[in-house]
Design a protein around this motif. Structure first.
Motif, PDB file in Angstrom:
ATOM      1  N   TRP A  44      22.673  -2.698 -18.312  1.00  0.00           N
ATOM      2  CA  TRP A  44      22.915  -1.187 -17.844  1.00  0.00           C
ATOM      3  C   TRP A  44      23.044  -0.110 -19.231  1.00  0.00           C
ATOM      4  O   TRP A  44      22.895   0.922 -19.157  1.00  0.00           O
ATOM      5  CB  TRP A  44      23.783  -0.984 -16.776  1.00  0.00           C
ATOM      6  CG  TRP A  44      23.344  -1.184 -15.564  1.00  0.00           C
ATOM      7  CD1 TRP A  44      23.362  -2.365 -14.744  1.00  0.00           C
ATOM      8  CD2 TRP A  44      22.394  -0.368 -14.912  1.00  0.00           C
ATOM      9  NE1 TRP A  44      22.660  -2.247 -13.596  1.00  0.00           N
ATOM     10  CE2 TRP A  44      21.816  -0.925 -13.683  1.00  0.00           C
ATOM     11  CE3 TRP A  44      21.734   0.881 -15.298  1.00  0.00           C
ATOM     12  CZ2 TRP A  44      21.125  -0.399 -12.561  1.00  0.00           C
ATOM     13  CZ3 TRP A  44      20.881   1.454 -14.254  1.00  0.00           C
ATOM     14  CH2 TRP A  44      20.476   0.815 -13.131  1.00  0.00           C
ATOM     15  N   GLY A  48      20.566   2.245 -18.616  1.00  0.00           N
ATOM     16  CA  GLY A  48      21.006   3.456 -17.858  1.00  0.00           C
ATOM     17  C   GLY A  48      20.620   4.819 -18.737  1.00  0.00           C
ATOM     18  O   GLY A  48      20.306   5.858 -18.094  1.00  0.00           O
ATOM     19  N   TYR A  49      20.605   4.660 -20.169  1.00  0.00           N
ATOM     20  CA  TYR A  49      19.934   5.588 -20.858  1.00  0.00           C
ATOM     21  C   TYR A  49      18.625   6.150 -20.780  1.00  0.00           C
ATOM     22  O   TYR A  49      18.111   7.135 -20.464  1.00  0.00           O
ATOM     23  CB  TYR A  49      20.504   5.474 -22.351  1.00  0.00           C
ATOM     24  CG  TYR A  49      19.950   6.341 -23.388  1.00  0.00           C
ATOM     25  CD1 TYR A  49      20.649   7.638 -23.882  1.00  0.00           C
ATOM     26  CD2 TYR A  49      18.593   6.200 -23.956  1.00  0.00           C
ATOM     27  CE1 TYR A  49      20.235   8.374 -24.558  1.00  0.00           C
ATOM     28  CE2 TYR A  49      18.258   7.422 -24.817  1.00  0.00           C
ATOM     29  CZ  TYR A  49      18.925   8.476 -25.208  1.00  0.00           C
ATOM     30  OH  TYR A  49      18.554   8.928 -26.079  1.00  0.00           O
ATOM     31  N   ILE A  97      28.812   2.981 -19.522  1.00  0.00           N
ATOM     32  CA  ILE A  97      27.445   3.031 -18.812  1.00  0.00           C
ATOM     33  C   ILE A  97      27.351   4.623 -18.085  1.00  0.00           C
ATOM     34  O   ILE A  97      26.313   4.984 -18.299  1.00  0.00           O
ATOM     35  CB  ILE A  97      27.482   1.980 -17.665  1.00  0.00           C
ATOM     36  CG1 ILE A  97      27.237   0.526 -18.237  1.00  0.00           C
ATOM     37  CG2 ILE A  97      26.409   2.496 -16.589  1.00  0.00           C
ATOM     38  CD1 ILE A  97      27.613  -0.671 -17.102  1.00  0.00           C
ATOM     39  N   THR A  98      28.508   4.919 -17.834  1.00  0.00           N
ATOM     40  CA  THR A  98      28.329   6.168 -17.104  1.00  0.00           C
ATOM     41  C   THR A  98      28.082   7.429 -18.082  1.00  0.00           C
ATOM     42  O   THR A  98      27.164   8.216 -17.960  1.00  0.00           O
ATOM     43  CB  THR A  98      29.958   6.750 -16.428  1.00  0.00           C
ATOM     44  OG1 THR A  98      30.168   5.837 -15.464  1.00  0.00           O
ATOM     45  CG2 THR A  98      29.584   8.145 -15.981  1.00  0.00           C
ATOM     46  N   VAL A 101      24.471   7.316 -19.338  1.00  0.00           N
ATOM     47  CA  VAL A 101      23.619   8.001 -18.247  1.00  0.00           C
ATOM     48  C   VAL A 101      23.648   9.384 -18.621  1.00  0.00           C
ATOM     49  O   VAL A 101      22.364  10.199 -18.580  1.00  0.00           O
ATOM     50  CB  VAL A 101      24.086   7.579 -16.706  1.00  0.00           C
ATOM     51  CG1 VAL A 101      23.269   8.684 -15.936  1.00  0.00           C
ATOM     52  CG2 VAL A 101      23.656   6.239 -16.315  1.00  0.00           C
TER      53      VAL A 101
END
Length: 481
Positions: A44, A48-49, A97-98, A101
């Protein structure tokens, strides 16, 4: 040289976001150790990116048409720079991960406006040169990511693959605010509203997205644009090129490090010829854009990508990094042609009032090609590795997952000393079995895309549109060749 300052500002932002797509690949083992992250979490960090970038691109392109490319570009730079700082400071996998994103969403603001900013700033031969330079940055950046990640990770630690973006981002913001002109407003652009529901549906399901866009008065992608052969050919070309040239590069990197004994930096050096080739060809291609028709250049470029992937097949357990250099080089040559030719074709083949939307669609397909390629090839590599291990190890599925995640050393060290040599040969055989399969799949897709684009552009080539073309034009007049 002041006339090229806007180009520098745009290329600085583009380079950051493209490099960040692949810079994490060689740093994942260090991130795993530092943050105690699982393999799923590491995936992720990469996906995610890319997925956030792809999901936001169309909406951001439409916003740029409404609020102005320069304003959205600056906002994207600010979000990207700040989130890069937080990424480097992250102490948990969830936070990393956040912020990845969020970083991808900021990158969408940069990417969706880059081509339009250059198109509005330059014209004629200068525009072709600017697009060629942008293509060099875009194509070379993705391939340079692993090399940059290897250098920074070995020298300073994994956090610096993100920290390095901060000074570059701040410089890009200052330079953009000073030298990039704000494009004139387009008729009707202020009245356009953003289809937020369409953006969400695009991220969730393509079928629902298409249905929503057909019903919306203000879609984030006007599906009528897909009836333009030149525009559709550009999207097919960039999707197939990214899918094939970069989709399995991550697994080549893992193979180089875990099974041929190369360090992250050495693995990056193996990939470097691809980056150099794509950058050099993109710069030269900028001068060719006004001389050669896309119906010739795009199919040829995709054939080169296919040939490069095909040249990376035939790996054996004894193969080393030198075996894939030629194939990476050929693919780099092809992508160096695809980027400027396809990006120019995508924007020039639609009315000016749809330029932001076209740029957003182009970069969305670019990111989807990469993200989908990574996902599909991961499944194929793991499945083929499992097939090769079946009958030789107790749990082929678990062993294949660990192997394709870069855990060959951990697998061999658990075995008795007398069996390690044979086990290492088995692991090498299983991994290259998967690499050969994905390279062949990529070659077939790129070849099919070359044929499709050639057929789509056979009877229609799009003439370069004047910067002063009225925005109220509903069609682009094709030039029969």
């Amino acid at each position: 040289m002041r006339k090229w300052a806007p180009l520098l500002a745009v290329c600085m932002g583009t380079f950051m976001l493209v490099v960040d797509e692949t810079i994490t690949l060689v740093a994942l083992p260090d991130i795993s150790t530092s943050l105690h992250a699982s393999l799923g979490a590491l995936a992720w960090v990469v996906d995610g990116y890319a997925l956030a970038l792809a999901a936001a691109l169309l909406a951001v392109g439409t916003l740029a048409d409404r609020w102005g490319q320069r304003r959205v570009y600056l906002a994207g730079l600010a979000v990207f720079t700040l989130s890069s700082l937080v990424c480097g400071l992250s102490a948990t996998p969830a936070l990393l991960i956040t912020t990845r994103v969020v970083q991808g969403a900021g990158a969408a603001g940069i990417y969706a406006t880059s081509i339009s900013l250059l198109r509005n700033t330059y014209s004629g031969r200068e525009r072709a040169t600017a697009l060629g330079a942008w293509g060099a940055v875009a194509s070379g950046g993705a391939a340079l990511g692993p090399l940059a990640g290897g250098i920074l990770t070995q020298a300073f630690g994994w956090g610096w693959i993100f920290f390095v973006n901060v000074p570059v981002g701040v410089a890009a913001i200052v330079l953009t605010a000073r030298v990039v002109p704000a494009p004139a407003s387009r008729p009707g652009s202020e009245r356009a509203s953003l289809d937020v529901a369409g953006m969400a549906l695009f991220a969730l399901a393509l079928i629902a997205f298409v249905l929503r866009q057909r019903a919306s008065d203000h879609p984030i992608l006007d599906l009528a644009l897909l009836r333009r052969p030149a525009f559709t050919a550009a999207l097919i070309a960039i999707f197939a090129g990214m899918f094939t040239a970069y989709g399995f590069m991550a697994y080549t990197s893992i193979w180089l490090q875990s099974l041929t004994g190369l360090s992250p930096l050495q693995a990056g050096l193996v990939i470097l010829p691809s980056a150099v080739a794509s950058m050099a060809v993109s710069v030269m291609a900028g001068h060719w854009l006004r001389r050669f028709l896309p119906r010739y250049s795009l199919p040829v470029a995709l054939l080169l990508v296919a040939a490069g992937a095909l040249a990376q097949t035939g790996l054996t357990p004894a193969s080393t990094g030198s075996r894939v250099i030629a194939g990476l080089l050929i693919s780099g040559l092809g992508m160096g042609m695809v980027f400027p030719a396809a990006s120019s074709l995508a924007v020039e083949s639609v009315p000016h009032r749809r330029a932001g939307m076209a740029a957003g669609a182009f970069t969305t397909f670019q990111q989807l090609g990469y993200a989908i390629g990574v996902a599909i090839f991961a499944t194929v590599v793991a499945a083929m590795a499992k097939t090769g291990l079946t009958g030789h190890v107790t749990d082929p599925r678990a062993t294949a997952q660990q192997l394709t995640g870069g855990g060959a050393h951990a697998i061999t060290t658990r075995a008795p000393a007398a069996a390690r040599s044979a086990l290492e040969h088995l692991l090498r055989t299983a991994f290259v079995h998967g690499l050969n399969a994905v390279a062949l799949i990529g070659a077939i897709l790129a070849l099919a895309a070359a044929v499709i684009t050639a057929l789509a552009l056979r009877r229609e080539t799009t003439a370069t549109q004047s910067h002063a073309e009225p925005d109220t034009a509903d069609t682009v007049t094709p030039v029969n060749s």
